[in-house]
Write a protein that holds these residues in place. Structure first.
Motif, PDB file in Angstrom:
ATOM      1  N   ARG A  88       0.802  -1.229   0.000  1.00  0.00           N
ATOM      2  CA  ARG A  88       0.000   0.000   0.000  1.00  0.00           C
ATOM      3  C   ARG A  88       0.833   1.276   0.000  1.00  0.00           C
ATOM      4  NH1 ARG A  88      -3.990  -1.491   4.847  1.00  0.00           N
ATOM      5  NH2 ARG A  88      -1.968  -1.997   5.737  1.00  0.00           N
ATOM      6  N   ILE A  89       2.125   1.162   0.415  1.00  0.00           N
ATOM      7  CA  ILE A  89       2.941   2.384   0.420  1.00  0.00           C
ATOM      8  C   ILE A  89       3.553   2.688  -0.936  1.00  0.00           C
ATOM      9  CG2 ILE A  89       3.556   2.042   2.858  1.00  0.00           C
ATOM     10  CD1 ILE A  89       6.466   1.460   1.732  1.00  0.00           C
ATOM     11  N   LYS A  93       4.624   6.576  -6.458  1.00  0.00           N
ATOM     12  CA  LYS A  93       5.996   6.880  -6.018  1.00  0.00           C
ATOM     13  C   LYS A  93       7.003   6.677  -7.165  1.00  0.00           C
ATOM     14  CE  LYS A  93       5.051   7.142  -1.518  1.00  0.00           C
ATOM     15  NZ  LYS A  93       3.774   6.442  -1.477  1.00  0.00           N
ATOM     16  N   PHE A 158      14.897  16.724   9.935  1.00  0.00           N
ATOM     17  CA  PHE A 158      13.434  16.757   9.846  1.00  0.00           C
ATOM     18  C   PHE A 158      12.861  17.236  11.165  1.00  0.00           C
ATOM     19  CE2 PHE A 158       9.347  14.435  10.301  1.00  0.00           C
ATOM     20  CZ  PHE A 158       8.694  14.921   9.178  1.00  0.00           C
ATOM     21  N   ILE A 227       2.424   7.339  17.219  1.00  0.00           N
ATOM     22  CA  ILE A 227       1.712   8.414  16.534  1.00  0.00           C
ATOM     23  C   ILE A 227       0.222   8.456  16.824  1.00  0.00           C
ATOM     24  CG2 ILE A 227       3.398   8.518  14.670  1.00  0.00           C
ATOM     25  CD1 ILE A 227       1.355   7.072  12.920  1.00  0.00           C
ATOM     26  N   TYR A 306       8.031   4.621  10.916  1.00  0.00           N
ATOM     27  CA  TYR A 306       7.781   4.308   9.497  1.00  0.00           C
ATOM     28  C   TYR A 306       8.873   3.447   8.894  1.00  0.00           C
ATOM     29  CZ  TYR A 306       5.582   8.637  10.966  1.00  0.00           C
ATOM     30  OH  TYR A 306       4.945   9.599  11.714  1.00  0.00           O
ATOM     31  N   SER A 309       9.600   1.913   4.867  1.00  0.00           N
ATOM     32  CA  SER A 309       8.828   2.784   3.983  1.00  0.00           C
ATOM     33  C   SER A 309       9.766   3.767   3.293  1.00  0.00           C
ATOM     34  CB  SER A 309       7.762   3.540   4.771  1.00  0.00           C
ATOM     35  OG  SER A 309       8.319   4.683   5.384  1.00  0.00           O
ATOM     36  N   PHE A 310       9.162   4.646   2.492  1.00  0.00           N
ATOM     37  CA  PHE A 310       9.961   5.605   1.728  1.00  0.00           C
ATOM     38  C   PHE A 310      10.688   6.588   2.626  1.00  0.00           C
ATOM     39  CE2 PHE A 310       7.479   3.834  -1.550  1.00  0.00           C
ATOM     40  CZ  PHE A 310       8.197   4.021  -2.718  1.00  0.00           C
TER      41      PHE A 310
ATOM     42  N   LEU C 101      -0.122   7.206   1.339  1.00  0.00           N
ATOM     43  CA  LEU C 101       0.738   6.655   2.393  1.00  0.00           C
ATOM     44  C   LEU C 101       2.215   6.819   2.067  1.00  0.00           C
ATOM     45  CD1 LEU C 101      -0.618   3.254   3.703  1.00  0.00           C
ATOM     46  CD2 LEU C 101      -0.519   5.458   4.862  1.00  0.00           C
ATOM     47  N   SER C 102       2.984   7.209   3.089  1.00  0.00           N
ATOM     48  CA  SER C 102       4.442   7.271   2.960  1.00  0.00           C
ATOM     49  C   SER C 102       4.909   8.355   1.985  1.00  0.00           C
ATOM     50  CB  SER C 102       4.998   5.897   2.551  1.00  0.00           C
ATOM     51  OG  SER C 102       6.373   5.830   2.815  1.00  0.00           O
ATOM     52  N   ILE C 116       5.550  13.978   6.685  1.00  0.00           N
ATOM     53  CA  ILE C 116       5.424  12.635   6.115  1.00  0.00           C
ATOM     54  C   ILE C 116       4.022  12.136   6.433  1.00  0.00           C
ATOM     55  CG2 ILE C 116       6.230  10.247   6.278  1.00  0.00           C
ATOM     56  CD1 ILE C 116       8.957  11.458   7.203  1.00  0.00           C
ATOM     57  N   ALA C 118       1.553   9.372   7.423  1.00  0.00           N
ATOM     58  CA  ALA C 118       1.652   8.076   8.094  1.00  0.00           C
ATOM     59  C   ALA C 118       0.257   7.532   8.339  1.00  0.00           C
ATOM     60  CB  ALA C 118       2.381   8.234   9.419  1.00  0.00           C
ATOM     61  N   SER C 119       0.211   6.229   8.549  1.00  0.00           N
ATOM     62  CA  SER C 119      -1.048   5.586   8.879  1.00  0.00           C
ATOM     63  C   SER C 119      -1.170   5.499  10.387  1.00  0.00           C
ATOM     64  CB  SER C 119      -1.060   4.180   8.275  1.00  0.00           C
ATOM     65  OG  SER C 119      -2.058   3.410   8.886  1.00  0.00           O
ATOM     66  N   LEU C 120      -2.357   5.825  10.911  1.00  0.00           N
ATOM     67  CA  LEU C 120      -2.555   5.777  12.366  1.00  0.00           C
ATOM     68  C   LEU C 120      -2.492   4.357  12.895  1.00  0.00           C
ATOM     69  CD1 LEU C 120      -5.253   8.366  13.413  1.00  0.00           C
ATOM     70  CD2 LEU C 120      -2.881   8.193  14.155  1.00  0.00           C
ATOM     71  N   VAL C 140      -2.304  10.527   9.280  1.00  0.00           N
ATOM     72  CA  VAL C 140      -1.899  11.812   9.858  1.00  0.00           C
ATOM     73  C   VAL C 140      -0.607  12.258   9.173  1.00  0.00           C
ATOM     74  CG1 VAL C 140      -2.914  11.559  12.151  1.00  0.00           C
ATOM     75  CG2 VAL C 140      -0.643  10.611  11.698  1.00  0.00           C
TER      76      VAL C 140
END
Lengths: 350, 330, 354
Positions: A88-89, A93, A158, A227, A306, A309-310, C101-102, C116, C118-120, C140
């Protein structure tokens, strides 16, 4: 900066050579012996002639990526993940193949979808990379079957004291290990930058076998899911609260006495430390601690949001603290050894 | 200055579904006539009040209509079938009382429902106490509309009533109009048929050709249990709209409204609404475009018989509108 | 790559990377203005944000040709900041939640702040067979700052864009965000440039419109303001990809499409096709049975009605941040427009009636 270079280099399981070459150049001045073993692990040895416990420091070099498994008649590339990637990510991209050719992973336009389609995740079977080729032959002039595609992400500071980049979850351990090697310790150190962690901790298994250390520290990054607004149950670790010392993951149950030792050393040196809530996935410790007769092993991790992921995110403070803790542990290490085996003198305190 | 909530009470209780706004217009007309140079009823049912001045022509809009139900069929036993007039939620209907223009009350019943997914508008009916088709036809006729019954109640600082959408907007405009000392050319449009697609505002804006427009309307909140995420809270100040489905407020209008609010110490909150629209949606696209903003009154349970606002937000809305009219965007 | 193509690619790259979400086109508008000035007699911006570049005709004609391409892009907007400093957002324009996402983004607060998405419910990468898409409400934006600091720089209502550069692919293809419809803007610039080498009787006004992605709102007011005698819209259209076989028949690289159907004045369609054939420019025919989903739709019914045409640049992966097109199609669109305009009769005979 070491971490920046390591983050931006491409190298997945079985194709770690760029990372290995860079690390080899980086650590060469600080080790006595350097070689690459039969499976591709980069091994650096320091103080080989000294007596005392032989300590293995391990970090893996490989990152997750996509392997090109087919090229369609009209020149689109089909792929499968190397290591754990949530499909899904990948949608919408750019990716980089062979360090030169950029391609994009698109998706059917929203205008052409039915409402229900938007609720369904796209799977690897449905996704493909577009490099702009006109035909299979055209694509083959740039890409071969078995080539790898990598995330494209710049490593950058960041937010408030954090770093963002690809493969941080993999390369943080390499960076820490390379930095630790610059220090002097008065016992033998074997450094193993391992391969194929993401496909089953295979490099570490081989390295632990032929290096046969008395003690091992695995350095890496671990999941920080901090998060969600409500409960903090699923967070595993929290960014900014210091390195994490693993209690248990899917491949290792860590020795309680060693964990207490880590906690005490952290306290004595005023280094923040957290223990992961919940069980994470395994790492190289899984192969190392059951090598031969068994090797006492601890695992120190930098919390990372994350992962796989990217754009993964770590805190500079956590990274520094993880270095400090590993360094403090190494300095203390001779005190808990008697000959080549660990002896906790004040055992009753646990 | 204290608001006269009795005016609001009367406003909410007047019968005025889309297309039948006359009584609301008459009431408002009586309220504002002493403060205006001209008061006009136009062809679509809008009430337009003009106060001449020298500066920019500023249009203020609030809609008079409320959602309702229109009778489409009267069956042999005297039950009424209906179609919605505006955004009526089926889940709000069963057991509610409704009222027709001439005062007849009814209640909404439902057929036997086999499973929840069968719960649709066409399973509902209105019972007005008639025992036959003939009797029912004496009382109501096809095409006649009914509105919710929903008393005006003050509970603490909150106010509950039917049709606060958008009589609260009308009330804010009336209060501001009475207080305003602005020297600009002001045109106040109390619009018709907003709930059917901002139709009154469209024709009003075309005729009035304003330089600038502000609509006053309700907005949703995200402060009830497990609500759709939204930052707007009841009692946290007047809303300044960022966007909805009908309008993206121009950045310079946003800045102007926020600066005037800050200058007057008027509490405000930014409003990002993911659905719905207001009269400004129609006004800002009129002719070559009219820079438009929206003053939003945070409202819970919009389109129900018991919509709820906080009187402090209403006060803030009045204060903001008064200040905006006195300090128009350059 | 010839200089004209390189120039077009560089301009497209420049405006692709810039941000200009519907309603917030200010900075993209300045870039467009700047580049249009060279080939125009006057450039203006109206109160709705539309940019008009007027190029006068060679004859003292009183006819006015409108070109329209929208410069806005889809985007995201801050709708709430949670108690731990993570940002909830919603979309402006049609956004597929599965493309988010991402992604790295820029939150346009007091300054552009990197974030960035992100998924909760963080993905379990070892259980990757999740068949459900993550909903936008379950995502988020992380900007890596504590709440107090965020509140100094970010507010509800701030605009968010995907952070994306452009990438050249093989065969003059280019990938990036918001090529829909910045490519159309580039085509208008190519047209103005070509017209500087041709003779054209009529005044041409190239309009970079606003708010197309939320309902062609800029075109509604722009066409009313300009009230042209004839209009041609330049937008993008879906090009075929492996998952669209049988659903889409337009190909990348085979020239722009010329639309026909209720939205299109038949004489304009015919004249566009004839111009293409005469100048040997490749085109594809795109029949559209109803709403064209472009600025052409409201322009046609502005004021007393305006004869309208539509040409579209084939594009893959529309409304993702890796939209892909062939630069040659963009150049050919601009040239076709120029040849079309240059060959229009002085009195627009046959164009203004049926």
């Amino acid at each position: 900066m070491l971490l920046k270079t390591l983050s931006e280099l491409n190298g997945t399981s079985g194709a770690e050579s760029l990372v290995r070459t860079f690390l080899q150049q980086t650590i060469e001045p600080f080790v006595d012996i350097i070689n690459t073993d039969k499976i591709g692990n980069l091994i650096g040895i320091k103080n080989d002639s000294l007596s005392g416990p032989k300590v293995m420091l391990a970090a893996h070099m490989d990152e997750v990526a996509l392997m090109i498994i087919d090229i369609t008649g009209d020149g689109f590339l089909k792929f499968r993940p190397v290591g754990g990637i949530d499909a899904r990510i990948l949608v919408s991209k750019p990716v980089q193949i062979n360090n030169s050719q950029v391609g994009v992973i698109g998706a059917k336009a929203i205008h052409l979808q039915k409402q229900a389609e938007r609720q369904k995740a796209l799977s690897f079977d449905q996704l493909y990379i577009d490099i702009g080729a006109k035909s299979k032959e055209d694509a083959l002039s740039k890409v071969k079957l078995g080539d790898y595609a990598y995330f494209i992400t710049k490593f950058e500071p960041f937010g408030d004291g954090l770093y963002k980049g690809k493969a941080l979850d993999h390369r943080v351990g390499c960076a820490l290990l390379a930095e630790l090697l610059k220090n002097d310790y008065d016992f033998p150190i074997v450094a193993a930058f391992t391969v194929q962690e993401e496909v089953g901790q295979r490099g570490a298994k081989v390295a632990a076998h032929h290096l046969a250390p008395n003690f091992a520290i695995v350095l890496e990054a671990t999941v920080a899911n901090d998060i969600s607004e409500g409960s903090d149950e699923g967070w595993i670790t929290e960014l900014g609260n210091g390195p994490a010392c693993s209690l248990m993951d899917s491949s290792t149950l860590y020795n309680a006495k060693l964990i207490h030792w880590v906690r005490d050393v952290a306290r004595q040196n005023d280094i923040p430390l957290q223990f992961p809530r919940g069980i994470g996935s395994g790492n190289d410790a899984g192969s190392i601690h059951i090598s031969k007769v068994g090797i006492p092993t601890i695992s120190l991790s930098v919390p990372c949001r994350y992962i796989h992921s990217f754009a993964s995110v770590i805190s500079e403070k956590d990274y520094r603290a993880c270095y400090d803790l590993a360094n403090a542990l190494l300095k203390e290490l001779p005190n808990i050894f008697e000959g080549s085996s660990i002896n906790f003198a004040k055992e009753d305190q646990f | 200055m204290d608001m006269d909530l009795r005016i609001l009470e009367q406003l909410t209780q007047i019968f005025g579904p889309s297309g039948s706004e006359e009584q609301v217009a008459d009431f408002i007309s009586a309220q504002i006539r002493p403060y205006c140079d001209e008061v006009i009823n136009d062809t679509l049912g809008n009430l337009i009040a003009v106060r001449h001045g020298t500066g920019k022509k500023i249009m203020v809009a609030a809609h008079m209509d409320e959602i309702g139900l229109m009778i489409t069929h009267i069956d042999k036993e005297g039950f009424l079938r209906f179609t919605p007039l505006g955004g009526v939620r089926t889940s709000n209907l069963v057991g509610q009382r409704v009222k027709f223009n001439r005062g007849r009350m009814g209640t909404i019943g439902v057929e036997k429902i086999a499973k929840p997914s069968d719960f649709k508008l066409d399973k509902l009916f209105i019972d007005i106490g008639a025992v036959s088709q003939n009797e029912a036809e004496q009382i109501v006729h096809l095409g006649e509309t009914a509105v919710f019954v929903g008393d005006f109640v003050e509970v603490g600082s909150r106010i509950m009533a039917k049709a606060l959408d958008d009589r609260i907007g009308c009330f804010v405009v009336i209060e501001a109009l009475k207080r305003s000392k602005s020297t600009n050319e002001l045109v106040f449009a109390f619009t018709a048929q907003e709930e059917l697609g901002t139709r009154g505002a469209k024709t009003a804006a075309y005729v009035l050709e304003p330089d600038l427009a502000i609509a006053v309307d309700v907005t949703a909140t995200g402060d009830t249990p497990k609500a759709h995420p939204m930052s707007v809270k009841l009692g946290s100040g007047v809303g300044i709209k960022v966007l909805d489905r009908s309008l993206i407020t121009p950045p310079q209008i946003k800045r102007w409204m926020a600066a005037v609010a800050a200058e007057g110490n008027i509490p405000f909150q930014w409003e990002v609404l993911e659905y719905g629209g207001t009269d400004s949606g129609a006004i800002h696209l009129s002719r070559g475009g009219v820079p438009s903003g929206v003053i939003s009154i945070p409202t819970r349970y919009v389109h129900s018989p018991a919509e709820m606002v906080d009187s402090r937000d209403v006060q803030a809305a009045v204060d903001l509108l008064v200040s905006l009219l006195e300090h128009p965007l350059e | 790559m010839n200089p004209q193509m390189k120039d077009a690619r560089d301009f497209l790259s420049l405006i692709s990377i810039a941000s200009g979400v519907s309603g917030y086109e200010f900075s993209i508008a300045s870039l467009v203005r700047e580049r249009f000035e060279e080939f125009s007699n006057e450039v203006e911006r109206d109160k709705f944000g539309n940019v008009y570049a007027l190029r006068r005709g060679n004859k003292n004609s009183n006819k006015k040709i409108m070109l329209a391409a929208h410069m806005d892009e889809i985007g995201l907007i801050v709708k709430k900041i949670d108690s731990r400093g993570f940002i909830k957002f919603t979309s402006i324009g049609g956004t597929d939640q599965r493309t988010l996402l991402s992604q790295e983004v820029l939150v346009h607060g007091n300054q552009a702040i990197p974030g960035i998405i992100a998924s909760l419910s963080p993905h379990q990468f070892d259980k990757m067979e999740s068949s459900q898409a993550v909903k936008m409400d379950e995502m988020v934006i992380d900007v890596g700052m504590p709440l107090a600091k965020i509140q100094e720089v970010i507010q509800v209502g701030d605009i968010i864009t995907i952070k994306r550069q452009t990438y050249p692919l093989l065969n003059n293809l280019i990938a990036g965000k918001s090529l829909d419809d910045r490519a159309g803007v580039v085509a208008m610039k190519v047209c103005l440039e070509e017209l500087s080498r041709l003779k054209h009787s009529h005044d041409v006004v190239a309009v970079a419109t606003t708010q197309e992605e939320v309902g062609a709102r800029g075109a509604i007011t722009g066409a009313y303001t300009l009230n042209p005698d004839l209009a041609v819209t330049i937008d993008v259209t879906h090009a075929c990809t492996p998952d669209l076989k049988g659903q889409v028949t337009i190909d990348l690289g085979k020239g722009p499409t010329v639309a026909l159907g209720p939205n299109i004045h038949p004489a304009i369609y015919r004249h566009l096709v004839e111009s293409a054939h005469f100048h040997r420019l490749p085109i594809q025919i795109e029949p559209i049975p109803g709403h064209s989903g472009t600025d052409a739709w409201p322009i046609q019914v502005a004021q007393a009605g305006i004869p309208t045409g539509l040409i579209s640049i084939p594009l893959r992966y529309m409304h993702t941040s890796v939209e892909t097109l062939d630069i040659q199609d963009v150049l050919n669109s601009g040239k076709l427009l120029a040849y079309f305009i240059a060959s229009l009769p002085d009195d627009l005979e046959g164009m203004l009636c049926y």
